[in-house]
Design a protein around this motif. Structure first.
Motif, PDB file in Angstrom:
ATOM      1  N   GLU A   8      20.094  14.439 -64.844  1.00  0.00           N
ATOM      2  CA  GLU A   8      20.568  13.184 -64.245  1.00  0.00           C
ATOM      3  C   GLU A   8      20.942  13.366 -62.778  1.00  0.00           C
ATOM      4  O   GLU A   8      20.795  12.447 -61.976  1.00  0.00           O
ATOM      5  CB  GLU A   8      21.760  12.652 -65.037  1.00  0.00           C
ATOM      6  CG  GLU A   8      21.432  12.224 -66.467  1.00  0.00           C
ATOM      7  CD  GLU A   8      20.464  11.053 -66.530  1.00  0.00           C
ATOM      8  OE1 GLU A   8      20.412  10.255 -65.558  1.00  0.00           O
ATOM      9  OE2 GLU A   8      19.722  10.937 -67.532  1.00  0.00           O
ATOM     10  N   LYS A   9      21.441  14.558 -62.422  1.00  0.00           N
ATOM     11  CA  LYS A   9      21.826  14.839 -61.036  1.00  0.00           C
ATOM     12  C   LYS A   9      20.672  15.423 -60.217  1.00  0.00           C
ATOM     13  O   LYS A   9      20.846  15.769 -59.041  1.00  0.00           O
ATOM     14  CB  LYS A   9      23.005  15.810 -61.005  1.00  0.00           C
ATOM     15  CG  LYS A   9      24.284  15.238 -61.592  1.00  0.00           C
ATOM     16  CD  LYS A   9      24.765  14.019 -60.812  1.00  0.00           C
ATOM     17  CE  LYS A   9      26.057  13.455 -61.360  1.00  0.00           C
ATOM     18  NZ  LYS A   9      26.503  12.257 -60.613  1.00  0.00           N
ATOM     19  N   ASN A  10      19.506  15.540 -60.859  1.00  0.00           N
ATOM     20  CA  ASN A  10      18.288  16.007 -60.192  1.00  0.00           C
ATOM     21  C   ASN A  10      18.434  17.407 -59.599  1.00  0.00           C
ATOM     22  O   ASN A  10      17.925  17.694 -58.513  1.00  0.00           O
ATOM     23  CB  ASN A  10      17.861  15.023 -59.094  1.00  0.00           C
ATOM     24  CG  ASN A  10      16.407  15.227 -58.694  1.00  0.00           C
ATOM     25  OD1 ASN A  10      15.577  15.623 -59.508  1.00  0.00           O
ATOM     26  ND2 ASN A  10      16.100  14.973 -57.424  1.00  0.00           N
ATOM     27  N   ILE A  11      19.141  18.269 -60.316  1.00  0.00           N
ATOM     28  CA  ILE A  11      19.228  19.664 -59.889  1.00  0.00           C
ATOM     29  C   ILE A  11      18.634  20.594 -60.944  1.00  0.00           C
ATOM     30  O   ILE A  11      18.743  21.820 -60.847  1.00  0.00           O
ATOM     31  CB  ILE A  11      20.690  20.078 -59.599  1.00  0.00           C
ATOM     32  CG1 ILE A  11      21.570  19.873 -60.838  1.00  0.00           C
ATOM     33  CG2 ILE A  11      21.246  19.313 -58.407  1.00  0.00           C
ATOM     34  CD1 ILE A  11      22.978  20.418 -60.670  1.00  0.00           C
ATOM     35  N   HIS A  12      17.987  20.001 -61.948  1.00  0.00           N
ATOM     36  CA  HIS A  12      17.504  20.800 -63.071  1.00  0.00           C
ATOM     37  C   HIS A  12      16.406  21.785 -62.681  1.00  0.00           C
ATOM     38  O   HIS A  12      16.205  22.792 -63.359  1.00  0.00           O
ATOM     39  CB  HIS A  12      17.014  19.891 -64.203  1.00  0.00           C
ATOM     40  CG  HIS A  12      15.924  18.952 -63.798  1.00  0.00           C
ATOM     41  ND1 HIS A  12      16.136  17.898 -62.928  1.00  0.00           N
ATOM     42  CD2 HIS A  12      14.596  18.898 -64.139  1.00  0.00           C
ATOM     43  CE1 HIS A  12      15.001  17.237 -62.759  1.00  0.00           C
ATOM     44  NE2 HIS A  12      14.048  17.837 -63.478  1.00  0.00           N
ATOM     45  N   GLU A  13      15.671  21.520 -61.609  1.00  0.00           N
ATOM     46  CA  GLU A  13      14.589  22.404 -61.188  1.00  0.00           C
ATOM     47  C   GLU A  13      15.062  23.486 -60.220  1.00  0.00           C
ATOM     48  O   GLU A  13      14.262  24.346 -59.816  1.00  0.00           O
ATOM     49  CB  GLU A  13      13.469  21.590 -60.534  1.00  0.00           C
ATOM     50  CG  GLU A  13      12.792  20.594 -61.469  1.00  0.00           C
ATOM     51  CD  GLU A  13      11.797  21.258 -62.423  1.00  0.00           C
ATOM     52  OE1 GLU A  13      11.682  22.507 -62.390  1.00  0.00           O
ATOM     53  OE2 GLU A  13      11.144  20.541 -63.187  1.00  0.00           O
ATOM     54  N   ASP A  14      16.329  23.464 -59.820  1.00  0.00           N
ATOM     55  CA  ASP A  14      16.845  24.519 -58.941  1.00  0.00           C
ATOM     56  C   ASP A  14      16.663  25.878 -59.612  1.00  0.00           C
ATOM     57  O   ASP A  14      16.974  26.042 -60.804  1.00  0.00           O
ATOM     58  CB  ASP A  14      18.334  24.312 -58.645  1.00  0.00           C
ATOM     59  CG  ASP A  14      18.589  23.102 -57.760  1.00  0.00           C
ATOM     60  OD1 ASP A  14      17.603  22.435 -57.368  1.00  0.00           O
ATOM     61  OD2 ASP A  14      19.767  22.824 -57.482  1.00  0.00           O
TER      62      ASP A  14
END
Length: 477
Positions: free
Chosen positions: A21-27
């Protein structure tokens, strides 16, 4: 092969949903698995379970049934569940070879992967490797106490469930046991199985002698008799000797007797004396009954004539030390420029402060092949082994040691690169031999059962500087 994707704690999935949801999952991040205290109060820990972890990663995916169940929890967005449909591990995993001897705070396994992938695999990794490493280490201690005597794993009926009994048998074999009573483990892992008869066999016949004769008729060349059903010295042993004499006359060689109760030291000596008197000088006297490394050590010190050991409950449950506290901690993250940003967890307990950064472990051997110390280093560091090497204690920095004649070995090997499996499976008995060779590199003071010497695990100067700087600046994110 079972799909164990949902073998996880719920908070792993709620965090994944939050990262999404915070769009940091691909970090891209780095996690380390390590333990803070050796298994079984030992001076070392044998790493076990890598093979099963590789199987888990190779098979990780969310089935339609999995996603349907997750939707029923009313915790996750439809977009997130749709995203999980195509879940596949695409990162890198480096680990020590299965059977490697390791020590506190050293990364056993390092994961470099997108955040959502690295986070999800934590729980399964810990439950697989923690348990098997615990049992392998316990078995190693039991076998050390038994010296050169065969040790048989008898724990299935007392294990905490089928998986513990089966994978525990595998781990026990890797730790040094000679065979297991677990037939399924024998089939799955191609390991030796052993077993003869229980007290119920003896009780079913009209007399103990009838029971012994019946067993000898069926297994004349594998006749090992349980002699403590009624009375060892007045019944069991005399009846066993009668059967053994009959077998000998027919050209067969009896295997031995088993004692499962009573004063094992006293009974074994009495049995040995009587067997020797009858010419059975090379027969096996096997003991069972709640044995562990301490009981075996005591029996040997008391002069027991036992020469093989069946160890069950206290091995398969590691009853005096029932868990290995392996943990999985975030150690680094990569920024948009693919630069490493080390991460640290601070605590009032110094033992719980992790070593930050993307790391590896190097083992230092002396000129005679004995392991002297380990060095945890940043992944891009190197050692010029043509020059003297000085290491120092990470807390008591005035304690240092310089090596002149030495060799080094990097312990981590690739399991997965870009999601592609690089691991080559090895038979359990081959891993067992590797463990034996590993243990031979340790000085005896690290292997003793009580108050073992603490093995040296130091940090490279670069890693030590990074860690102390981060602690001093209270920089934790």
């Amino acid at each position: 092969m079972r799909n164990l994707t949902l073998l996880t704690d719920l908070y792993q999935l709620t965090m994944l949903n939050g990262y999404f949801e915070k769009n940091i999952h691909e970090d891209v991040v780095v996690f380390d698995m390590f333990f803070r205290k050796n298994a079984c109060n030992s001076g070392y820990t044998i790493v076990c379970g890598i093979e099963q972890f590789v199987e888990y990663i190779n098979n990780i995916h969310f089935s339609e049934e999995d996603l349907k169940y997750l939707k029923s929890l009313n915790l996750f967005s439809d977009n997130f569940l749709t995203f999980l449909k195509d879940f596949k591990f695409t990162g890198d995993i480096y680990a020590v070879e299965e059977g490697t001897i390791m020590f506190p705070n050293e990364p056993i396994l390092t994961v470099k992967a997108p955040l959502y992938q690295a986070q999800l695999i934590e729980t399964a990794l810990l439950t697989i490797v923690n348990f098997q490493s615990l049992i392998a280490t316990k078995a190693s201690r039991v076998c050390f106490a038994a010296q050169d005597d065969p040790v048989f794993e008898f724990g299935l009926r007392r294990a905490q469930g089928p998986d513990a009994g089966t994978y525990g048998a595998r781990a026990a074999m890797i730790g040094g046991c000679n065979a297991t009573a677990n037939v399924l483990a024998g089939k799955l892992f191609d390991i030796p199985v052993v077993g003869t008869q229980a007290h119920s066999w003896i009780q079913k016949f009209d007399t103990e002698l009838d029971a012994f004769k019946a067993y000898a008729d069926i297994y004349p060349d594998k006749c090992l008799l349980l002699v403590d059903t009624y009375n060892v010295l007045n019944s069991g042993l005399p009846n066993a000797i009668k059967v053994f004499k009959d077998l000998r006359e027919k050209g067969h060689k009896p295997m031995g007797i088993r004692l499962d109760s009573g004063d094992l030291q006293y009974l074994s000596k009495k049995c040995s004396k009587e067997l020797n008197k009858e010419g059975f000088t090379d027969i096996s006297i096997t003991a069972s009954n709640d044995l562990d490394e301490y009981a075996i050590t005591a029996l040997k010190a008391e002069g027991a004539t036992i020469n093989s050991w069946g160890v069950g409950t206290k091995l398969i449950t590691s009853s005096d030390s029932p868990s290995l506290g392996g943990v999985y901690k975030l150690a680094a993250s990569f920024n948009d420029n693919d630069e490493i940003e080390p991460k640290i967890k601070l605590s009032e307990d110094p033992e719980k402060i992790n070593n930050p950064g993307y790391k590896k472990v190097v083992r230092i051997y002396n000129e005679y092949g004995k392991s002297e110390a380990d060095l945890i280093m940043l992944h891009d560091e190197s050692i010029d082994d043509s020059k003297p090497l000085t290491i120092f204690h990470p807390l008591y920095t005035w304690k240092s040691k310089t090596f002149e004649k030495y060799t080094i070995k990097e312990l981590h090997k690739p399991l997965f690169i870009n999601g592609v499996c690089k691991h080559k499976s090895k038979p359990v008995m081959q891993i067992r031999e590797y463990v034996k060779n590993e243990l031979d590199t340790l000085w005896d003071e690290y292997r003793r059962l009580s108050n073992p010497q603490t093995y040296k695990v130091d940090l490279s100067h670069e890693l030590w500087s990074l860690k102390t700087t981060m602690i001093d600046s209270k920089k934790f994110l």
